[in-house]
Scaffold this active site. Sequence first.
Site, PDB file in Angstrom:
ATOM      1  N   ASP A 106       0.787  -1.244   0.000  1.00  0.00           N
ATOM      2  CA  ASP A 106       0.000   0.000   0.000  1.00  0.00           C
ATOM      3  C   ASP A 106       0.817   1.291   0.000  1.00  0.00           C
ATOM      4  OD1 ASP A 106       0.886   0.203   2.698  1.00  0.00           O
ATOM      5  OD2 ASP A 106      -0.942  -0.730   3.474  1.00  0.00           O
ATOM      6  N   HIS A 121       6.577  -7.798  -1.324  1.00  0.00           N
ATOM      7  CA  HIS A 121       5.517  -8.327  -2.182  1.00  0.00           C
ATOM      8  C   HIS A 121       5.065  -7.346  -3.257  1.00  0.00           C
ATOM      9  CE1 HIS A 121       4.383 -11.358   1.266  1.00  0.00           C
ATOM     10  NE2 HIS A 121       5.449 -11.722   0.588  1.00  0.00           N
ATOM     11  N   CYS A 132       5.221  -8.603 -22.637  1.00  0.00           N
ATOM     12  CA  CYS A 132       6.511  -7.959 -22.955  1.00  0.00           C
ATOM     13  C   CYS A 132       7.208  -7.383 -21.723  1.00  0.00           C
ATOM     14  CB  CYS A 132       6.316  -6.871 -24.018  1.00  0.00           C
ATOM     15  SG  CYS A 132       5.557  -5.364 -23.368  1.00  0.00           S
ATOM     16  N   THR A 190       1.523  -9.001  11.544  1.00  0.00           N
ATOM     17  CA  THR A 190       1.537 -10.055  10.528  1.00  0.00           C
ATOM     18  C   THR A 190       1.140 -11.380  11.160  1.00  0.00           C
ATOM     19  OG1 THR A 190       2.848 -11.262   8.866  1.00  0.00           O
ATOM     20  CG2 THR A 190       4.065 -10.406  10.760  1.00  0.00           C
TER      21      THR A 190
HETATM   22  C1  BJW Z   1      -3.169  -6.269  13.815  1.00  0.00           C
HETATM   23  C2  BJW Z   1      -4.117  -5.238  13.757  1.00  0.00           C
HETATM   24  C3  BJW Z   1      -3.775  -4.002  14.365  1.00  0.00           C
HETATM   25  C4  BJW Z   1      -4.929  -6.957  12.745  1.00  0.00           C
HETATM   26  N1  BJW Z   1      -2.582  -3.867  14.940  1.00  0.00           N
HETATM   27  N2  BJW Z   1      -2.006  -6.108  14.399  1.00  0.00           N
HETATM   28  C5  BJW Z   1       7.367 -22.700   3.605  1.00  0.00           C
HETATM   29  C6  BJW Z   1       6.391 -23.352   4.334  1.00  0.00           C
HETATM   30  C7  BJW Z   1       5.074 -23.398   3.861  1.00  0.00           C
HETATM   31  C8  BJW Z   1       4.724 -22.794   2.653  1.00  0.00           C
HETATM   32  C9  BJW Z   1       5.697 -22.161   1.931  1.00  0.00           C
HETATM   33  C10 BJW Z   1       6.997 -22.117   2.393  1.00  0.00           C
HETATM   34  N3  BJW Z   1       7.731 -21.407   1.512  1.00  0.00           N
HETATM   35  C11 BJW Z   1       6.930 -20.994   0.506  1.00  0.00           C
HETATM   36  C12 BJW Z   1       5.679 -21.451   0.715  1.00  0.00           C
HETATM   37  C13 BJW Z   1       4.513 -21.216  -0.170  1.00  0.00           C
HETATM   38  C14 BJW Z   1       3.854 -19.874   0.013  1.00  0.00           C
HETATM   39  C15 BJW Z   1       3.354 -19.766   1.434  1.00  0.00           C
HETATM   40  O1  BJW Z   1       3.896 -19.076   2.268  1.00  0.00           O
HETATM   41  N4  BJW Z   1       2.250 -20.439   1.749  1.00  0.00           N
HETATM   42  C16 BJW Z   1       1.660 -20.425   3.099  1.00  0.00           C
HETATM   43  C17 BJW Z   1       0.404 -19.560   3.128  1.00  0.00           C
HETATM   44  C18 BJW Z   1       1.372 -21.822   3.521  1.00  0.00           C
HETATM   45  N5  BJW Z   1       4.758 -18.775  -0.319  1.00  0.00           N
HETATM   46  C19 BJW Z   1       4.951 -18.364  -1.553  1.00  0.00           C
HETATM   47  O2  BJW Z   1       4.404 -18.912  -2.491  1.00  0.00           O
HETATM   48  C20 BJW Z   1       5.920 -17.221  -1.760  1.00  0.00           C
HETATM   49  N6  BJW Z   1       6.785 -17.525  -2.839  1.00  0.00           N
HETATM   50  C21 BJW Z   1       7.701 -18.494  -2.793  1.00  0.00           C
HETATM   51  O3  BJW Z   1       7.906 -19.147  -1.804  1.00  0.00           O
HETATM   52  O4  BJW Z   1       8.375 -18.674  -3.960  1.00  0.00           O
HETATM   53  C22 BJW Z   1       9.304 -19.754  -4.062  1.00  0.00           C
HETATM   54  C23 BJW Z   1       9.867 -19.724  -5.458  1.00  0.00           C
HETATM   55  C24 BJW Z   1      11.237 -19.612  -5.610  1.00  0.00           C
HETATM   56  C25 BJW Z   1      11.786 -19.603  -6.911  1.00  0.00           C
HETATM   57  C26 BJW Z   1      10.922 -19.686  -8.009  1.00  0.00           C
HETATM   58  C27 BJW Z   1       9.557 -19.779  -7.846  1.00  0.00           C
HETATM   59  C28 BJW Z   1       9.018 -19.788  -6.557  1.00  0.00           C
HETATM   60  C29 BJW Z   1       5.192 -15.924  -2.174  1.00  0.00           C
HETATM   61  C30 BJW Z   1       4.213 -15.444  -1.163  1.00  0.00           C
HETATM   62  C31 BJW Z   1       3.474 -14.215  -1.724  1.00  0.00           C
HETATM   63  C32 BJW Z   1       2.335 -13.742  -0.812  1.00  0.00           C
HETATM   64  N7  BJW Z   1       1.553 -12.793  -1.515  1.00  0.00           N
HETATM   65  C33 BJW Z   1       0.482 -12.054  -0.831  1.00  0.00           C
HETATM   66  C34 BJW Z   1      -0.225 -11.140  -1.856  1.00  0.00           C
HETATM   67  C35 BJW Z   1       0.664  -9.945  -2.190  1.00  0.00           C
HETATM   68  C36 BJW Z   1       0.032  -8.992  -3.113  1.00  0.00           C
HETATM   69  C37 BJW Z   1      -1.232  -8.378  -2.543  1.00  0.00           C
HETATM   70  O5  BJW Z   1      -1.209  -7.641  -1.542  1.00  0.00           O
HETATM   71  O6  BJW Z   1      -2.274  -8.668  -3.123  1.00  0.00           O
HETATM   72  O7  BJW Z   1       1.026 -11.265   0.230  1.00  0.00           O
HETATM   73  S1  BJW Z   1      -0.673 -13.109   0.045  1.00  0.00           S
HETATM   74  C38 BJW Z   1      -0.885 -12.038   1.432  1.00  0.00           C
HETATM   75  O8  BJW Z   1      -0.307 -12.627   2.642  1.00  0.00           O
HETATM   76  C39 BJW Z   1      -0.022 -10.815   1.125  1.00  0.00           C
HETATM   77  C40 BJW Z   1       0.537 -10.477   2.471  1.00  0.00           C
HETATM   78  O9  BJW Z   1       1.675  -9.655   2.336  1.00  0.00           O
HETATM   79  C41 BJW Z   1       0.826 -11.846   3.045  1.00  0.00           C
HETATM   80  C42 BJW Z   1       0.978 -11.866   4.534  1.00  0.00           C
HETATM   81  O10 BJW Z   1      -0.166 -11.462   5.183  1.00  0.00           O
HETATM   82  P1  BJW Z   1      -0.068 -10.572   6.507  1.00  0.00           P
HETATM   83  O11 BJW Z   1       0.511  -9.261   6.189  1.00  0.00           O
HETATM   84  O12 BJW Z   1       0.569 -11.360   7.575  1.00  0.00           O
HETATM   85  O13 BJW Z   1      -1.617 -10.307   6.815  1.00  0.00           O
HETATM   86  P2  BJW Z   1      -2.700 -11.235   7.544  1.00  0.00           P
HETATM   87  O14 BJW Z   1      -4.025 -10.768   7.148  1.00  0.00           O
HETATM   88  O15 BJW Z   1      -2.407 -12.667   7.344  1.00  0.00           O
HETATM   89  O16 BJW Z   1      -2.472 -10.950   9.098  1.00  0.00           O
HETATM   90  C43 BJW Z   1      -2.768  -9.706   9.692  1.00  0.00           C
HETATM   91  C44 BJW Z   1      -2.255  -9.701  11.113  1.00  0.00           C
HETATM   92  O17 BJW Z   1      -2.436  -8.412  11.667  1.00  0.00           O
HETATM   93  C45 BJW Z   1      -2.989 -10.691  12.047  1.00  0.00           C
HETATM   94  O18 BJW Z   1      -2.036 -11.399  12.808  1.00  0.00           O
HETATM   95  C46 BJW Z   1      -3.843  -9.780  12.940  1.00  0.00           C
HETATM   96  O19 BJW Z   1      -4.005 -10.309  14.246  1.00  0.00           O
HETATM   97  C47 BJW Z   1      -2.995  -8.530  12.956  1.00  0.00           C
HETATM   98  N8  BJW Z   1      -3.735  -7.261  13.192  1.00  0.00           N
HETATM   99  N9  BJW Z   1      -5.252  -5.625  13.123  1.00  0.00           N
HETATM  100  C48 BJW Z   1      -1.733  -4.869  14.996  1.00  0.00           C
HETATM  101  N10 BJW Z   1      -4.667  -2.906  14.395  1.00  0.00           N
HETATM  102 ZN    ZN Z   2       3.297  -5.476 -23.456  1.00  0.00          ZN
END
Ligand code: BJW
Ligand code: ZN
Length: 255
Positions: A106, A121, A132, A190
Amino acid sequence: MVDEPLLDKAARLIARLGRVTALTGAGISADSGVPTFRGRDGLWRRFKPEELATPEAFRRNPRLVWEWYRWRMEIIAKARPNPGHYALSELERLGLLECIVTQNVDGLHQKAGSKRVVELHGNIWRARCVECGYRLVFEKPPDDIPPRCPRCGGLMRPDVVWFGEPIPEDAWREAVECTLRSRVMLVVGTSGVVYPAALLPRIARDNGTLVVEVNVEPSALTEEVTDIFLQGRAADVLPRLVERVKKYLRATTSS
Ligand code: BJW
Ligand code: ZN
């Protein structure tokens, strides 16, 4: 309400150790009105992020994925940084922050004045052509979706990192280097379930770095990795933490 003695302990250690890396997630922007991914307010219609933030979802239905991103762009366009974002930029001004590693797309840390921000991300305002590779930056949410490439007419996609895609190499290298240079990792808002971002607090801990976490509820990292858990909203806890750090800094410079 955050536990006062713990807040005090965290502030004292941050003032003494310096060199903080902050790892932030959607929770820090929740207080700016940006929805999180998981949990109560975390779902868009009936979809989970794992069903939308993937290359397969985009291939299947680019319009649906773009609708989700446009909806979020509209919210983010109106959002302002909150006291949590400002507290981290204050920590940088105090010379205590190595960098912010954010999973958020954001741009609110930069809007709050933070300079050293590593975006793991990507950024929601950028798009790139799937044919392209041409990149463009939106100033407002696009009217026509899915947008087409001005150069080749190909389909544009959000320039963010989806499940199964690698983190941009430079961003990952910088995040790890920052983590290894730090003596404190501040993990904010997170769920700690998405990798490799969730590896960073583990790397920190294995390197002897103090892990302080701020979240409204325990995350997947709390029990195993966190040294000091400060329960509360980021917009409430972070400003109080930074004020307390300043108090300890004043005390050490005047003695
Ligand atoms: C508050 C609050 C307040 C609320 N104050 N707190 C190892 C183990 C298992 C799986 C994997 C692994 N390694 C890789 C994986 C696979 C996968 C993965 O992690 N899967 C799991 C879900 C099981 N990972 C991937 O695929 C990653 N890539 C990869 O590993 O590539 C390998 C590769 C290498 C070479 C070639 C090819 C591949 C990529 C992950 C990409 C994640 N993308 C997203 C979307 C981004 C774009 C977008 O925004 O649309 O990222 S998904 C989404 O989750 C987004 C976020 O950044 C991310 C994390 O979420 P976040 O920020 O933690 O939010 P929430 O909602 O989950 O939590 C909010 C928290 O705030 C909560 O705890 C609340 O309590 C708290 N809260 N209000 C303080 N006021
Ligand atoms: Zn193009």
